[in-house]
Design a protein around this motif. Structure first.
Motif, PDB file in Angstrom:
ATOM      1  N   ARG A  29      -7.894  -2.326   1.016  1.00 29.38           N
ATOM      2  CA  ARG A  29      -6.573  -2.022   0.451  1.00 29.38           C
ATOM      3  C   ARG A  29      -6.323  -0.517   0.440  1.00 29.38           C
ATOM      4  O   ARG A  29      -5.200  -0.061   0.681  1.00 29.38           O
ATOM      5  CB  ARG A  29      -6.455  -2.579  -0.968  1.00 29.38           C
ATOM      6  CG  ARG A  29      -6.438  -4.088  -1.069  1.00 29.38           C
ATOM      7  CD  ARG A  29      -5.247  -4.682  -0.397  1.00 29.38           C
ATOM      8  NE  ARG A  29      -4.034  -4.186  -1.013  1.00 29.38           N
ATOM      9  CZ  ARG A  29      -2.866  -4.781  -0.977  1.00 29.38           C
ATOM     10  NH1 ARG A  29      -2.745  -5.923  -0.346  1.00 29.38           N
ATOM     11  NH2 ARG A  29      -1.817  -4.263  -1.559  1.00 29.38           N
ATOM     12  N   GLY A  30      -7.365   0.247   0.163  1.00 28.55           N
ATOM     13  CA  GLY A  30      -7.242   1.707   0.152  1.00 28.55           C
ATOM     14  C   GLY A  30      -6.900   2.284   1.515  1.00 28.55           C
ATOM     15  O   GLY A  30      -6.268   3.329   1.613  1.00 28.55           O
ATOM     16  N   LEU A  31      -7.326   1.595   2.559  1.00 31.55           N
ATOM     17  CA  LEU A  31      -6.964   2.011   3.920  1.00 31.55           C
ATOM     18  C   LEU A  31      -5.523   1.652   4.250  1.00 31.55           C
ATOM     19  O   LEU A  31      -4.991   2.085   5.265  1.00 31.55           O
ATOM     20  CB  LEU A  31      -7.901   1.364   4.944  1.00 31.55           C
ATOM     21  CG  LEU A  31      -9.324   1.918   5.003  1.00 31.55           C
ATOM     22  CD1 LEU A  31     -10.206   1.005   5.847  1.00 31.55           C
ATOM     23  CD2 LEU A  31      -9.329   3.332   5.551  1.00 31.55           C
ATOM     24  N   GLY A  32      -4.896   0.831   3.407  1.00 28.19           N
ATOM     25  CA  GLY A  32      -3.500   0.450   3.625  1.00 28.19           C
ATOM     26  C   GLY A  32      -3.346  -0.851   4.389  1.00 28.19           C
ATOM     27  O   GLY A  32      -2.243  -1.179   4.834  1.00 28.19           O
ATOM     28  N   LEU A  33      -4.427  -1.601   4.528  1.00 25.27           N
ATOM     29  CA  LEU A  33      -4.369  -2.861   5.268  1.00 25.27           C
ATOM     30  C   LEU A  33      -4.042  -4.002   4.310  1.00 25.27           C
ATOM     31  O   LEU A  33      -4.694  -4.153   3.277  1.00 25.27           O
ATOM     32  CB  LEU A  33      -5.706  -3.122   5.966  1.00 25.27           C
ATOM     33  CG  LEU A  33      -6.084  -2.055   6.989  1.00 25.27           C
ATOM     34  CD1 LEU A  33      -7.522  -2.227   7.423  1.00 25.27           C
ATOM     35  CD2 LEU A  33      -5.146  -2.096   8.172  1.00 25.27           C
ATOM     36  N   ARG A  34      -3.039  -4.810   4.665  1.00 27.94           N
ATOM     37  CA  ARG A  34      -2.550  -5.832   3.748  1.00 27.94           C
ATOM     38  C   ARG A  34      -2.879  -7.250   4.183  1.00 27.94           C
ATOM     39  O   ARG A  34      -3.059  -8.125   3.350  1.00 27.94           O
ATOM     40  CB  ARG A  34      -1.040  -5.704   3.586  1.00 27.94           C
ATOM     41  CG  ARG A  34      -0.626  -4.394   2.965  1.00 27.94           C
ATOM     42  CD  ARG A  34       0.883  -4.311   2.865  1.00 27.94           C
ATOM     43  NE  ARG A  34       1.284  -3.064   2.250  1.00 27.94           N
ATOM     44  CZ  ARG A  34       1.482  -2.914   0.951  1.00 27.94           C
ATOM     45  NH1 ARG A  34       1.297  -3.914   0.131  1.00 27.94           N
ATOM     46  NH2 ARG A  34       1.844  -1.754   0.475  1.00 27.94           N
ATOM     47  N   ARG A  35      -2.913  -7.505   5.475  1.00 28.61           N
ATOM     48  CA  ARG A  35      -3.122  -8.877   5.953  1.00 28.61           C
ATOM     49  C   ARG A  35      -3.842  -8.830   7.295  1.00 28.61           C
ATOM     50  O   ARG A  35      -3.994  -7.758   7.890  1.00 28.61           O
ATOM     51  CB  ARG A  35      -1.788  -9.603   6.076  1.00 28.61           C
ATOM     52  CG  ARG A  35      -0.846  -8.938   7.040  1.00 28.61           C
ATOM     53  CD  ARG A  35       0.572  -9.476   6.970  1.00 28.61           C
ATOM     54  NE  ARG A  35       1.460  -8.627   7.738  1.00 28.61           N
ATOM     55  CZ  ARG A  35       2.021  -7.522   7.303  1.00 28.61           C
ATOM     56  NH1 ARG A  35       1.803  -7.105   6.072  1.00 28.61           N
ATOM     57  NH2 ARG A  35       2.799  -6.810   8.077  1.00 28.61           N
ATOM     58  N   MET A  36      -4.266  -9.984   7.757  1.00 29.24           N
ATOM     59  CA  MET A  36      -4.968 -10.074   9.041  1.00 29.24           C
ATOM     60  C   MET A  36      -4.091  -9.515  10.171  1.00 29.24           C
ATOM     61  O   MET A  36      -2.877  -9.734  10.178  1.00 29.24           O
ATOM     62  CB  MET A  36      -5.315 -11.532   9.346  1.00 29.24           C
ATOM     63  CG  MET A  36      -6.334 -12.109   8.400  1.00 29.24           C
ATOM     64  SD  MET A  36      -7.950 -11.442   8.684  1.00 29.24           S
ATOM     65  CE  MET A  36      -8.231 -12.033  10.311  1.00 29.24           C
ATOM     66  N   ASN A  37      -4.715  -8.822  11.091  1.00 27.70           N
ATOM     67  CA  ASN A  37      -4.067  -8.226  12.262  1.00 27.70           C
ATOM     68  C   ASN A  37      -3.050  -7.144  11.912  1.00 27.70           C
ATOM     69  O   ASN A  37      -2.271  -6.743  12.772  1.00 27.70           O
ATOM     70  CB  ASN A  37      -3.433  -9.299  13.157  1.00 27.70           C
ATOM     71  CG  ASN A  37      -4.462 -10.255  13.691  1.00 27.70           C
ATOM     72  OD1 ASN A  37      -5.535  -9.845  14.121  1.00 27.70           O
ATOM     73  ND2 ASN A  37      -4.179 -11.544  13.616  1.00 27.70           N
ATOM     74  N   HIS A  38      -3.057  -6.668  10.678  1.00 32.74           N
ATOM     75  CA  HIS A  38      -2.203  -5.560  10.279  1.00 32.74           C
ATOM     76  C   HIS A  38      -2.874  -4.263  10.719  1.00 32.74           C
ATOM     77  O   HIS A  38      -4.084  -4.103  10.549  1.00 32.74           O
ATOM     78  CB  HIS A  38      -2.009  -5.584   8.760  1.00 32.74           C
ATOM     79  CG  HIS A  38      -1.081  -4.539   8.245  1.00 32.74           C
ATOM     80  ND1 HIS A  38      -1.333  -3.830   7.103  1.00 32.74           N
ATOM     81  CD2 HIS A  38       0.100  -4.079   8.715  1.00 32.74           C
ATOM     82  CE1 HIS A  38      -0.345  -2.986   6.891  1.00 32.74           C
ATOM     83  NE2 HIS A  38       0.538  -3.118   7.860  1.00 32.74           N
ATOM     84  N   SER A  39      -2.115  -3.342  11.309  1.00 33.27           N
ATOM     85  CA  SER A  39      -2.647  -2.066  11.786  1.00 33.27           C
ATOM     86  C   SER A  39      -1.968  -0.914  11.068  1.00 33.27           C
ATOM     87  O   SER A  39      -0.781  -0.991  10.749  1.00 33.27           O
ATOM     88  CB  SER A  39      -2.407  -1.910  13.286  1.00 33.27           C
ATOM     89  OG  SER A  39      -3.135  -2.867  14.000  1.00 33.27           O
TER      90      SER A  39
END
Length: 64
Positions: A29-39
């Motif tokens: 989450r800290g990297l900003g990723l929210r869901r699968m295959n999100h870049s």
């Protein structure tokens, strides 16, 4: 081949953080990723590299 945007990396979530260690879910989450295959594109800093190394088994990283 020259990099398009030096000092940046694209991080993609390729495995679900469900069932992993809580701190690893927080790191994703800290990297900003929210869901699968999100870049997301992030600055290539030592702090970001440390976060990527912590969850290396969940993400793909490529230079942008």
């Amino acid at each position: 081949m020259a990099k398009k945007n030096p000092g940046r990396v694209r991080v993609t979530l390729v495995r679900s953080p469900n069932g992993t260690i809580g701190k690893h879910r927080e790191t994703v989450r800290g990297l900003g990723l929210r869901r699968m295959n999100h870049s997301v594109e992030l600055e290539d800093t030592p702090a970001v590299r440390g976060m990527i190394n912590k969850v290396h088994y969940l993400v793909n990283v490529e230079d942008v």
